[in-house]
Design a protein around this motif. Structure first.
Motif, PDB file in Angstrom:
ATOM      1  N   GLU A 234       0.878  -1.235   0.123  1.00 57.96           N
ATOM      2  CA  GLU A 234       0.075   0.086  -0.016  1.00 57.96           C
ATOM      3  C   GLU A 234       0.923   1.336  -0.078  1.00 57.96           C
ATOM      4  O   GLU A 234       1.326   1.636   1.092  1.00 57.96           O
ATOM      5  N   GLU A 270      -4.891   3.347  -1.959  1.00 58.25           N
ATOM      6  CA  GLU A 270      -5.596   4.245  -1.278  1.00 58.25           C
ATOM      7  C   GLU A 270      -5.936   5.601  -1.845  1.00 58.25           C
ATOM      8  O   GLU A 270      -4.796   6.364  -1.986  1.00 58.25           O
ATOM      9  N   HIS A 273      -4.036   8.339   0.201  1.00 57.26           N
ATOM     10  CA  HIS A 273      -2.603   8.324   0.129  1.00 57.26           C
ATOM     11  C   HIS A 273      -2.164   8.969  -1.371  1.00 57.26           C
ATOM     12  O   HIS A 273      -0.970   9.594  -1.463  1.00 57.26           O
ATOM     13  N   ASP A 298      -8.227   0.884  -0.915  1.00 62.49           N
ATOM     14  CA  ASP A 298      -8.529   1.338   0.312  1.00 62.49           C
ATOM     15  C   ASP A 298      -9.530   2.607  -0.038  1.00 62.49           C
ATOM     16  O   ASP A 298      -8.718   3.655  -0.614  1.00 62.49           O
ATOM     17  N   ASP A 341     -11.114   2.370   4.388  1.00 61.75           N
ATOM     18  CA  ASP A 341      -9.876   2.817   5.395  1.00 61.75           C
ATOM     19  C   ASP A 341     -10.448   4.105   5.638  1.00 61.75           C
ATOM     20  O   ASP A 341      -9.701   5.342   5.264  1.00 61.75           O
TER      21      ASP A 341
HETATM   22 CO    CO Z   1      -4.861   2.039   3.960  1.00 60.58          CO
END
Ligand code: CO
Ligand code: XUL
Length: 439
Positions: A234, A270, A273, A298, A341
């Motif tokens: 990730e 994600e 991110h 995510d 998430d």
């Molecule tokens: Co995450």
């Protein structure tokens, strides 16, 4: 179905359709509805993130716990872990999700020693196994928390201290065992502390070699025990560290390629991110998908006016539509899924807020799925893109891409040609087409 921790939600959240005024009903997510060759549940594979939803207590840097969480009342940590697991499985059933994700230290408390932590984890894995069996709920992925324990302050696999790296390896071994035991479909590596705070004390090359060695040991172990889940990395550029090595999809692909790990990993992308890395969510999805490496997502959103990982629930239909276009184009996420998430805001202290949050995220992706499916079915983008690159299908373009000619031949060819005829990229027209489908 147990009714101990969410007494205000008496029955599973129903699907009531887009005209429903019931805030505790799905407007778009109708799990058995077929979209193409799969049901919505099969396309979306939603998962609840244990850490935010059941462990989060609303604390932040400026204040302590703020949430009303009946499962946080126990004084004994193992009693607390069991209560939390009961609350979690009640929540999954009432929400109607099939998957969850955890860190080792979410489902089981950290003990006074490493061995005690491992024992706690084994006990909780046994309990989770029983609840999975009773409810049919499955594990999308497990992972190890290699960032909370102060021994990891300077990195886990990338720590300058080999004793710490060994500790991390033993912890990941146990987390893989737990995931395997629970039939987890994936295992995630998020290198929260695998980076640096200052280059003044850091040998960047050596640390990346350590990380690679760590990943090779994980792959060897996976094969040794016959775990057939997908390994996922990730990416995230920073936070908690100033810089993290798996900073975005491109950097992670380069790392995997350089250290002979490419075939063993896919990405868990994600949304928040991606934006922290200065990319859009869809950019990171597209970059991973283009490499055949988009394994799981995510699903959250950030706040572009704030520079940190706000982990909000996804509600932006435009964003979920663009995401689902990329996911549908690669024929789904395979054994991956959409893991929320995401956390409710500190002021959303009521347990019912956890339902509103997830319902909103699930509806946003269900709607994105329906819109993306129509856009692809009508070939509204695909025909345009196909034609845009049409000059490579024959003539000089075909020769270039077939590797039959080089710079000399192209210089000769260009001397006999008129100036190129340019076609518009039609960005605004395409943006209008997308908006016409969002209705
Ligand atoms: Co995450
Ligand atoms: C942190 C983050 C993690 C990973 C799992 O930003 O996203 O929760 O998903 O460790």
């Amino acid at each position: 179905m147990p009714n101990a921790y969410f007494p205000n939600i008496a029955k599973p959240i129903p699907f009531e359709g887009k005209d429903s005024g019931n805030p505790l009903a799905f407007k778009y997510y109708d799990k058995n509805r077929r979209v193409g060759d799969k049901t919505m549940a099969e396309h979306l594979r939603f998962a609840v993130a244990w850490w935010h939803t059941f462990m989060g207590d609303g604390s932040d840097m400026f204040g302590g716990p703020a949430f009303d969480r009946a499962w946080h009342q126990a004084t004994d940590p193992m009693d607390g872990a069991k209560a939390t697991m009961d609350a979690a499985f009640e929540f999954f059933q009432k929400l109607g999700v099939e998957y969850y994700c955890f860190h080792d230290r979410d489902i089981a408390p950290t003990g006074d020693t490493f061995l005690q932590s491992c024992k706690n984890l084994q006990t909780m894995v046994e309990y989770a196994k029983t609840l999975q069996k009773e409810t049919g709920i499955k594990l999308l992925w497990g992972t190890a928390n290699l960032f909370s324990n102060p021994i990891y302050a300077q990195g886990a696999a990338t720590s300058p201290n080999a004793h710490v790296m060994a500790h991390a390896a033993a912890q990941v071994k146990n987390a893989i065992d737990a995931t395997h035991e629970l039939g987890g479909e994936n295992y995630v590596f998020w290198g929260g502390r695998e980076g640096y705070e200052t280059l003044l004390n850091t040998d960047l090359k050596r640390e990346q070699e350590q990380l690679a060695r760590f990943m090779h040991m994980a792959v060897e172990y996976k094969h040794k025990i016959g775990f057939d889940g997908q390994f996922l990395i990730e990416p995230k550029p920073c936070e908690p560290m100033k810089h993290q090595y798996d900073s975005d999809v491109a950097a992670t692909l380069y790392f995997l390629n350089t250290y002979d790990l490419f075939e063993h990993f896919k990405m868990n992308v994600e949304a928040n991110h991606a934006t922290l890395a200065g990319h859009s969510f869809e950019h990171e999805l597209a970059a991973a998908s283009a490499a055949g490496k988009l394994g799981s997502v995510d699903a959250n959103r950030g706040d572009l006016l704030l520079g940190w990982d706000t982990d909000q629930f996804p509600t932006d239909i435009y964003s979920t539509t663009l995401a689902m276009i990329i996911i549908l184009r690669q024929n789904g996420l395979g054994r991956g899924g959409l893991n929320f998430d995401a956390k409710v805001r500190r002021s959303s202290h009521d347990p019912t807020d956890l339902f509103y949050a997830h319902i909103g995220g699930m509806d946003a992706f269900a709607r994105g799925l329906l819109i993306a499916y129509e856009i692809l079915r009508d070939k509204s983008l695909e025909t345009f893109i196909e034609e845009r690159y049409g000059s490579y299908k024959s003539g000089i373009g075909e020769k270039i891409m077939a590797g039959k000619i080089g710079f000399d031949e192209l210089e000769n060819w260009i001397s006999s040609q008129d100036e190129p005829v340019l076609q518009s990229g039609r960005q605004e027209m395409l943006e209008n087409i997308i908006n016409a489908y969002i209705r």
